[in-house]
Design a protein around this motif. Structure first.
Motif, PDB file in Angstrom:
ATOM      1  N   SER A  28       0.844  -1.209   0.000  1.00  0.00           N
ATOM      2  CA  SER A  28       0.000   0.000   0.000  1.00  0.00           C
ATOM      3  C   SER A  28       0.877   1.256   0.000  1.00  0.00           C
ATOM      4  O   SER A  28       0.556   2.247  -0.656  1.00  0.00           O
ATOM      5  CB  SER A  28      -0.962   0.006   1.189  1.00  0.00           C
ATOM      6  N   LEU A  29       2.011   1.208   0.712  1.00  0.00           N
ATOM      7  CA  LEU A  29       2.954   2.343   0.681  1.00  0.00           C
ATOM      8  C   LEU A  29       3.513   2.498  -0.731  1.00  0.00           C
ATOM      9  O   LEU A  29       3.638   3.612  -1.252  1.00  0.00           O
ATOM     10  CB  LEU A  29       4.149   2.109   1.613  1.00  0.00           C
ATOM     11  N   ILE A  30       3.846   1.358  -1.334  1.00  0.00           N
ATOM     12  CA  ILE A  30       4.433   1.363  -2.673  1.00  0.00           C
ATOM     13  C   ILE A  30       3.444   1.929  -3.694  1.00  0.00           C
ATOM     14  O   ILE A  30       3.794   2.764  -4.533  1.00  0.00           O
ATOM     15  CB  ILE A  30       4.924  -0.062  -3.034  1.00  0.00           C
TER      16      ILE A  30
ATOM     17  N   SER B  43       9.400  10.319   0.728  1.00  0.00           N
ATOM     18  CA  SER B  43       9.677   9.025   1.360  1.00  0.00           C
ATOM     19  C   SER B  43       8.466   8.599   2.175  1.00  0.00           C
ATOM     20  O   SER B  43       7.834   9.422   2.824  1.00  0.00           O
ATOM     21  CB  SER B  43      10.891   9.130   2.281  1.00  0.00           C
ATOM     22  N   TYR B  44       8.186   7.292   2.144  1.00  0.00           N
ATOM     23  CA  TYR B  44       6.919   6.789   2.686  1.00  0.00           C
ATOM     24  C   TYR B  44       7.144   5.837   3.851  1.00  0.00           C
ATOM     25  O   TYR B  44       7.952   4.906   3.747  1.00  0.00           O
ATOM     26  CB  TYR B  44       6.131   6.093   1.572  1.00  0.00           C
ATOM     27  N   PHE B  45       6.385   6.057   4.930  1.00  0.00           N
ATOM     28  CA  PHE B  45       6.460   5.210   6.126  1.00  0.00           C
ATOM     29  C   PHE B  45       5.036   4.886   6.581  1.00  0.00           C
ATOM     30  O   PHE B  45       4.101   5.641   6.304  1.00  0.00           O
ATOM     31  CB  PHE B  45       7.243   5.932   7.228  1.00  0.00           C
TER      32      PHE B  45
ATOM     33  N   GLN C 120       1.895   4.096   9.245  1.00  0.00           N
ATOM     34  CA  GLN C 120       1.383   4.498  10.569  1.00  0.00           C
ATOM     35  C   GLN C 120       1.474   3.356  11.585  1.00  0.00           C
ATOM     36  O   GLN C 120       1.539   3.567  12.780  1.00  0.00           O
ATOM     37  CB  GLN C 120      -0.070   4.964  10.467  1.00  0.00           C
ATOM     38  N   LYS C 121       1.505   2.132  11.076  1.00  0.00           N
ATOM     39  CA  LYS C 121       1.654   0.947  11.933  1.00  0.00           C
ATOM     40  C   LYS C 121       2.833   1.150  12.900  1.00  0.00           C
ATOM     41  O   LYS C 121       2.763   0.786  14.066  1.00  0.00           O
ATOM     42  CB  LYS C 121       1.846  -0.262  11.019  1.00  0.00           C
ATOM     43  N   ASP C 122       3.932   1.726  12.390  1.00  0.00           N
ATOM     44  CA  ASP C 122       5.095   2.036  13.234  1.00  0.00           C
ATOM     45  C   ASP C 122       5.099   3.548  13.481  1.00  0.00           C
ATOM     46  O   ASP C 122       5.974   4.265  13.011  1.00  0.00           O
ATOM     47  CB  ASP C 122       6.370   1.583  12.530  1.00  0.00           C
TER      48      ASP C 122
ATOM     49  N   PRO D 182      -1.670   5.028   5.970  1.00  0.00           N
ATOM     50  CA  PRO D 182      -2.480   4.302   6.969  1.00  0.00           C
ATOM     51  C   PRO D 182      -2.079   2.835   7.155  1.00  0.00           C
ATOM     52  O   PRO D 182      -1.515   2.219   6.250  1.00  0.00           O
ATOM     53  CB  PRO D 182      -3.907   4.381   6.420  1.00  0.00           C
ATOM     54  N   THR D 183      -2.425   2.300   8.306  1.00  0.00           N
ATOM     55  CA  THR D 183      -2.146   0.890   8.638  1.00  0.00           C
ATOM     56  C   THR D 183      -3.092  -0.029   7.869  1.00  0.00           C
ATOM     57  O   THR D 183      -4.304   0.163   7.887  1.00  0.00           O
ATOM     58  CB  THR D 183      -2.351   0.666  10.151  1.00  0.00           C
ATOM     59  N   ILE D 184      -2.507  -1.026   7.232  1.00  0.00           N
ATOM     60  CA  ILE D 184      -3.317  -2.032   6.525  1.00  0.00           C
ATOM     61  C   ILE D 184      -3.494  -3.240   7.449  1.00  0.00           C
ATOM     62  O   ILE D 184      -2.537  -3.680   8.091  1.00  0.00           O
ATOM     63  CB  ILE D 184      -2.635  -2.456   5.198  1.00  0.00           C
TER      64      ILE D 184
ATOM     65  N   LEU E  48      -6.228  -7.522  12.632  1.00  0.00           N
ATOM     66  CA  LEU E  48      -4.830  -7.536  13.098  1.00  0.00           C
ATOM     67  C   LEU E  48      -3.994  -6.761  12.076  1.00  0.00           C
ATOM     68  O   LEU E  48      -4.131  -6.969  10.862  1.00  0.00           O
ATOM     69  CB  LEU E  48      -4.313  -8.981  13.200  1.00  0.00           C
ATOM     70  N   ALA E  49      -3.134  -5.849  12.558  1.00  0.00           N
ATOM     71  CA  ALA E  49      -2.283  -5.086  11.640  1.00  0.00           C
ATOM     72  C   ALA E  49      -1.320  -6.034  10.941  1.00  0.00           C
ATOM     73  O   ALA E  49      -0.711  -6.895  11.588  1.00  0.00           O
ATOM     74  CB  ALA E  49      -1.512  -4.029  12.419  1.00  0.00           C
ATOM     75  N   LEU E  50      -1.184  -5.904   9.629  1.00  0.00           N
ATOM     76  CA  LEU E  50      -0.233  -6.748   8.902  1.00  0.00           C
ATOM     77  C   LEU E  50       1.180  -6.456   9.370  1.00  0.00           C
ATOM     78  O   LEU E  50       1.551  -5.297   9.578  1.00  0.00           O
ATOM     79  CB  LEU E  50      -0.320  -6.474   7.404  1.00  0.00           C
ATOM     80  N   SER E  51       1.958  -7.520   9.551  1.00  0.00           N
ATOM     81  CA  SER E  51       3.349  -7.377   9.962  1.00  0.00           C
ATOM     82  C   SER E  51       4.098  -8.636   9.544  1.00  0.00           C
ATOM     83  O   SER E  51       3.531  -9.740   9.586  1.00  0.00           O
ATOM     84  CB  SER E  51       3.423  -7.226  11.484  1.00  0.00           C
TER      85      SER E  51
HETATM   86  P1  AMP Z   1       9.378  -3.053   7.624  1.00  0.00           P
HETATM   87  O1  AMP Z   1       9.687  -3.892   6.438  1.00  0.00           O
HETATM   88  O2  AMP Z   1       8.669  -3.783   8.718  1.00  0.00           O
HETATM   89  O3  AMP Z   1      10.565  -2.250   8.107  1.00  0.00           O
HETATM   90  O4  AMP Z   1       8.327  -1.964   7.132  1.00  0.00           O
HETATM   91  C1  AMP Z   1       8.609  -1.093   6.054  1.00  0.00           C
HETATM   92  C2  AMP Z   1       7.574  -0.009   6.035  1.00  0.00           C
HETATM   93  O5  AMP Z   1       6.263  -0.577   5.880  1.00  0.00           O
HETATM   94  C3  AMP Z   1       7.538   0.806   7.336  1.00  0.00           C
HETATM   95  O6  AMP Z   1       7.374   2.177   7.021  1.00  0.00           O
HETATM   96  C4  AMP Z   1       6.337   0.253   8.052  1.00  0.00           C
HETATM   97  O7  AMP Z   1       5.727   1.177   8.934  1.00  0.00           O
HETATM   98  C5  AMP Z   1       5.415  -0.064   6.876  1.00  0.00           C
HETATM   99  N1  AMP Z   1       4.399  -1.053   7.268  1.00  0.00           N
HETATM  100  C6  AMP Z   1       4.616  -2.241   7.883  1.00  0.00           C
HETATM  101  N2  AMP Z   1       3.437  -2.860   8.144  1.00  0.00           N
HETATM  102  C7  AMP Z   1       2.466  -2.035   7.694  1.00  0.00           C
HETATM  103  C8  AMP Z   1       1.034  -2.084   7.680  1.00  0.00           C
HETATM  104  N3  AMP Z   1       0.374  -3.115   8.186  1.00  0.00           N
HETATM  105  N4  AMP Z   1       0.364  -1.030   7.140  1.00  0.00           N
HETATM  106  C9  AMP Z   1       1.030   0.021   6.624  1.00  0.00           C
HETATM  107  N5  AMP Z   1       2.373   0.143   6.610  1.00  0.00           N
HETATM  108  C10 AMP Z   1       3.081  -0.870   7.130  1.00  0.00           C
END
Ligand code: AMP
Length: 282
Positions: free
Chosen positions: A39-41, A144-146, A148-150, A174-176, A182-185
């Motif tokens: 979603s960030l991409i 640059s995109y980050f 909200q999850k973090d 926004p957090t997906i 559950l927040a994707l991780s």
């Molecule tokens: P990471 O690979 O975990 O370092 O995450 C790379 C980027 O993706 C960071 O900016 C995270 O905040 C973002 N990110 C990770 N999980 C999610 C999510 N569930 N929704 C939106 N952004 C996310």
């Protein structure tokens, strides 16, 4: 999509794009890509002309007893996804080229990074701010995109960009979430079936907090107590922190007013999950 490990090649290709008047977007990741990353991409793709993604599992941001070694890696699948999402350039550097043996410079934000996750993961944010600064210097993005999850991480990066006059604009997306919220991780893959089911309690607790705030509850302590009740019902859950803070700077608050951060870090078994929502009182 061009993939390269070379810092010089990244600089050259991005430099050429910029010369041609293109806006450069950048999404740093640690790979094991999921819909949150994508979603960030997609957002970055829409808002820029030339899109760079990095995949680098940054050893500096993992504590000695954390999951650096077992962190999920799947470069083949990641590349396929990035191609599908029309990324122009993938930066996939080797650790020894990023941190040469004589490496001795670190970037440290000293206020926001002391709180919340910074308390439970000493050194973590310094690892993040150091790698992000290096990546910004290599890629030199306009945007640059980050995620909200973090949220704390995104806020710290905004702060270092401001304090150190980085040229890039920081965007928070926004957090997906999974269907059950559950927040994707990438770390969700560690959860057993039972832990995965129990982990839904985090979002239930966040939602309860939001409901209470909308219902005019102003006392963070009362809300946190309710949130703790919801989470501690789950046998595998161990709370690291549950906090209600000023969303601008993560400072403590006595009364809820304006933009408010509600965040939780909870272990399910050995896996530490974080999540948050931002609410405004009105
Ligand atoms: P990471 O690979 O975990 O370092 O995450 C790379 C980027 O993706 C960071 O900016 C995270 O905040 C973002 N990110 C990770 N999980 C999610 C999510 N569930 N929704 C939106 N952004 C996310």
């Amino acid at each position: 999509m061009i993939t390269t490990k070379s810092i010089a090649k990244i600089k050259k290709l991005v430099g050429e794009s910029r010369k041609n008047g293109k806006t450069v977007g950048f999404v740093p990741t640690m790979g094991a890509l999921h819909k949150g990353h994508l979603s960030l991409i997609d957002k970055a793709k829409k808002e820029s002309d030339y899109l760079v993604v990095s995949i680098f599992i940054n050893p500096l941001q993992f504590g000695p007893s954390e999951d650096f070694k077992k962190y999920p890696r799947n470069i083949k699948k990641d590349k396929q996804l990035l191609k599908k999402h029309e990324v122009n350039l993938l930066f996939y550097p080797q650790a020894d080229k990023i941190y040469t043996p004589d490496f001795s410079t670190f970037v440290q934000e000293k206020k926001i990074s002391k709180k919340l996750c910074g308390k439970s993961r000493p050194g973590h944010f310094q690892g993040v701010t150091t790698i992000v600064t290096k990546l910004f210097n290599i890629v030199q993005p306009d945007l640059s995109y980050f995620g909200q999850k973090d949220y704390q991480q995104a806020l710290i990066i905004k702060k270092i960009a401001k304090d150190l006059n980085f040229a890039t604009k920081i965007k928070i997306a926004p957090t997906i979430r999974e269907k059950d919220k559950l927040a994707l991780s990438s770390r969700n893959a560690y959860l057993s079936r039972k832990e995965r089911k129990e982990s839904r309690a985090i979002y239930r607790a966040l939602t309860q907090a939001k409901k209470m705030i909308k219902g005019k509850e102003k006392n963070p302590k009362i809300i946190i107590k309710e949130m703790k009740k919801i989470i501690t019902k789950e046998p595998a859950a161990k709370i690291d922190y549950i906090e209600i803070r000023n969303a601008k700077n993560l400072e403590k608050i006595k009364t809820i007013e304006g933009k408010t951060f509600i965040g939780a870090a909870v272990y399910f078994g050995k896996t530490r999950l974080i999540d948050n929502i931002i609410v405004s009182k009105n």
